[in-house]
Scaffold this motif. Structure first.
Motif, PDB file in Angstrom:
ATOM      1  N   SER A   1      24.498 -10.574 -21.383  1.00 37.89           N
ATOM      2  CA  SER A   1      24.825 -10.441 -19.924  1.00 37.89           C
ATOM      3  C   SER A   1      25.808 -11.390 -19.455  1.00 37.89           C
ATOM      4  O   SER A   1      26.114 -11.545 -18.240  1.00 37.89           O
ATOM      5  CB  SER A   1      23.558 -10.110 -19.021  1.00 37.89           C
ATOM      6  N   ILE A   2      26.307 -12.533 -20.049  1.00 35.29           N
ATOM      7  CA  ILE A   2      27.096 -13.598 -19.530  1.00 35.29           C
ATOM      8  C   ILE A   2      28.183 -13.978 -20.485  1.00 35.29           C
ATOM      9  O   ILE A   2      27.900 -13.819 -21.711  1.00 35.29           O
ATOM     10  CB  ILE A   2      26.187 -14.750 -19.045  1.00 35.29           C
TER      11      ILE A   2
ATOM     12  N   TYR B   1      20.421 -17.392 -12.837  1.00 36.63           N
ATOM     13  CA  TYR B   1      20.259 -17.434 -14.267  1.00 36.63           C
ATOM     14  C   TYR B   1      19.864 -15.912 -14.995  1.00 36.63           C
ATOM     15  O   TYR B   1      18.832 -15.466 -14.773  1.00 36.63           O
ATOM     16  CB  TYR B   1      18.966 -18.495 -14.995  1.00 36.63           C
ATOM     17  N   PRO B   2      20.868 -15.370 -15.439  1.00 39.95           N
ATOM     18  CA  PRO B   2      20.874 -14.034 -15.832  1.00 39.95           C
ATOM     19  C   PRO B   2      19.614 -13.685 -17.025  1.00 39.95           C
ATOM     20  O   PRO B   2      19.229 -12.417 -17.272  1.00 39.95           O
ATOM     21  CB  PRO B   2      22.074 -13.352 -16.275  1.00 39.95           C
TER      22      PRO B   2
ATOM     23  N   GLN C   1      19.226 -21.483 -21.053  1.00 34.67           N
ATOM     24  CA  GLN C   1      20.561 -20.582 -20.942  1.00 34.67           C
ATOM     25  C   GLN C   1      21.743 -21.185 -21.690  1.00 34.67           C
ATOM     26  O   GLN C   1      22.154 -20.586 -22.405  1.00 34.67           O
ATOM     27  CB  GLN C   1      20.579 -20.404 -19.576  1.00 34.67           C
TER      28      GLN C   1
ATOM     29  N   GLY D   1      14.745 -12.045 -16.183  1.00 32.94           N
ATOM     30  CA  GLY D   1      14.801 -10.419 -15.856  1.00 32.94           C
ATOM     31  C   GLY D   1      14.169 -10.069 -14.680  1.00 32.94           C
ATOM     32  O   GLY D   1      14.113  -9.129 -14.101  1.00 32.94           O
TER      33      GLY D   1
ATOM     34  N   ASN E   1      19.655  -9.258 -21.945  1.00 29.66           N
ATOM     35  CA  ASN E   1      20.437  -8.535 -21.100  1.00 29.66           C
ATOM     36  C   ASN E   1      19.822  -7.932 -19.762  1.00 29.66           C
ATOM     37  O   ASN E   1      18.959  -7.254 -19.739  1.00 29.66           O
ATOM     38  CB  ASN E   1      21.024  -7.263 -21.820  1.00 29.66           C
ATOM     39  N   ILE E   2      20.292  -8.505 -18.557  1.00 30.25           N
ATOM     40  CA  ILE E   2      19.387  -8.455 -17.540  1.00 30.25           C
ATOM     41  C   ILE E   2      19.534  -6.699 -17.010  1.00 30.25           C
ATOM     42  O   ILE E   2      18.718  -6.264 -16.298  1.00 30.25           O
ATOM     43  CB  ILE E   2      20.024  -9.144 -16.273  1.00 30.25           C
TER      44      ILE E   2
END
Ligand code: PMP
Length: 455
Positions: free
Chosen positions: A453-454, A351-352, A442, A355, A371-372
């Motif tokens: 990020s995804i 799961y991005p 998510q 963090g 945003n990772i």
């Protein structure tokens, strides 16, 4: 939020009614079962309805429940003070206990003892305490003055003492944009800078949570940080107060978290897990060095509350410590903590929005980011922390909300800190429920298009 809830005797329109607890589980009025994944507010450290503790409450109530503390001591309070003194690591010094009812009172008393120490030595100027931005030391005015937690402070700023504040040892969001170890611990060095700026003659003490809890989402400092802090305090003749209200009594795989770094504080504040939520109980422990001038001068600590050193609460705290020792729970918190941490890391890679995961023993923080790569937090307007806690509760898991580092522009974090006697199967269930919660969140954020990020 409906304002009327503030004046209702109960908050039943907003929260489920907890009816009973058993071990790591809580059951509400409708019979729904929740896994207590954060021990309430990192408090119910040995779980609910432990028969040995219930027995002690009953037996002590039959003997005596209250005496005024300035006219008597009681056996439970005397024994608890002796026990705590034995537990503080290292034998060369003696620690005196001052018993209060909450973590806020314990840090407030620590502040008062530090100031009184210098006054008894004839120094009336040393009355400021340096603290860190990412910190929460309690809700009373003295404790809030020492806390950086903006959310808790902002309404009362005009009444709070303006005290010097330094950065936190937050390696995930380094306030100096450095990397450990090439940073050479600039965060610890900032203490030196602050002392020089304010003048050591004006500073009574430095206060820190060994591992930052609610105001940092579990910030574990890098190796060498506390050793350096201790040296700086010694060099400038400043007391070091460790706020172990959240970390103390077995939570992090040691009885006191400061043992991880082998650094002895002059004053220690304890609360929460000390009586594991069975009765209100907290303590301020002051070393012999600190107490000597006080005992030779005024002979008593200028603090106290009606319920200080309540025998019922002292008996419970003693029973909780005995239970922890008898069942080897300090070591178990390390073993179960490592197991839980590894499972949570396996979830995180899927799961991005996760963090960072960090912690020690059974005190683990999970930080969520949009945003990772850039570590950019989600917008405040999303109120993600509340959503995480509520979604977990819907799924039958209780977790504790935190703020992920104040000075680094931190975002949403939760603390996972189940009772330290949690079994392996219960840890598996906890992680399973946690993953379900993250999965739903998510999905929801992706639909809203707020995850960078995804996709
Ligand atoms: N210090 C720390 C580190 C805490 O986490 C808390 C409570 N979250 C307090 C002090 C204050 O304790 P209490 O809520 O019992 O007053």
């Amino acid at each position: 939020m409906n304002q009327s809830y503030l004046i209702k005797p109960v908050m039943r329109d907003f929260y489920p009614t907890a009816m009973y607890g058993q071990g790591v589980f809580i059951y509400d009025k409708r019979g729904k079962k929740y896994l207590d994944g954060s021990s309430g507010a990192v408090t119910s450290s040995i779980g609910h309805a432990v028969p040995e503790i219930i027995e002690v409450i009953y037996e002590q109530a039959k003997k005596i429940s209250f005496v005024y503390r300035s006219q008597f001591t009681t056996e439970p309070a005397e024994k608890l003070a002796e026990k705590l003194n034995q537990l503080v690591f290292g034998e060369e010094d003696e620690y005196f206990s001052f018993f209060v009812n909450s973590g806020s009172e314990a840090t407030e008393t620590a502040l008062k003892i530090a100031i009184q120490y210098w006054q008894e030595k004839g120094n009336f100027r040393k009355n400021k305490v340096i603290s860190r931005w990412s910190s929460y030391h309690g809700i009373t005015m003295g404790a809030l003055s020492m806390s950086g937690h903006i959310g808790r402070r902002e309404r009362f700023v005009s009444l709070l003492e303006r005290l010097p504040t330094i950065s936190s040892p937050n390696c995930y969001r380094c306030p100096f944009n450095q990397k450990y170890p090439s940073c050479q611990l600039m965060c610890a060095n900032e203490l030196e800078t602050a002392i020089r700026r304010e003048g050591a003659d004006n500073i009574a003490a430095f206060i820190a949570e060994p591992i930052v809890g609610a105001a940092g989402g579990v910030i574990v400092p890098p190796e060498g940080y506390y050793q350096m802090v201790r040296e700086i305090c010694n060099d400038h003749d400043i007391l070091f107060i460790a706020d172990e209200v959240m970390t103390g009594i077995g939570r992090t795989g040691k009885m006191f978290a400061m043992e991880h770094w082998g650094v002895k504080p002059d004053i220690i504040a304890l609360g929460k897990g000390m009586s594991a939520g069975y009765t209100p109980m907290a303590a301020t422990l002051a070393s012999g060095k600190v107490m000597k001038p006080i005992l030779a001068g005024s002979a008593s600590v200028m603090s106290g509350h009606t319920y200080s050193a309540n025998p019922q609460s002292a008996a419970v705290a003693l029973a909780v410590i005995n239970y922890i020792e008898k069942n080897d729970l300090v070591q178990k918190s390390e073993v179960s903590g490592n197991y839980l941490m590894n499972l949570l890391k396996e979830v995180a890679v899927k799961y991005p929005i996760i963090g960072d995961i960090r912690g020690k023993g059974l005190m683990i923080g999970v930080e969520f980011v949009s945003n990772i790569l850039t570590k950019h937090p989600f917008q405040k307007e999303l109120s993600l922390t509340s959503k995480l806690v509520e979604t977990a509760r819907d799924k039958g898991l209780l977790i504790y909300p935190a703020t992920a580092g104040i000075e680094g522009g931190g975002g949403d974090a939760v603390i996972i800190a189940p009772p330290i006697n949690i079994t392996k199967q219960e840890v598996d269930l906890l992680v399973n429920l946690f993953e379900k919660m993250v999965d739903e969140i998510q999905e929801d954020l992706s639909v809203q298009g707020v995850v960078d990020s995804i996709g």
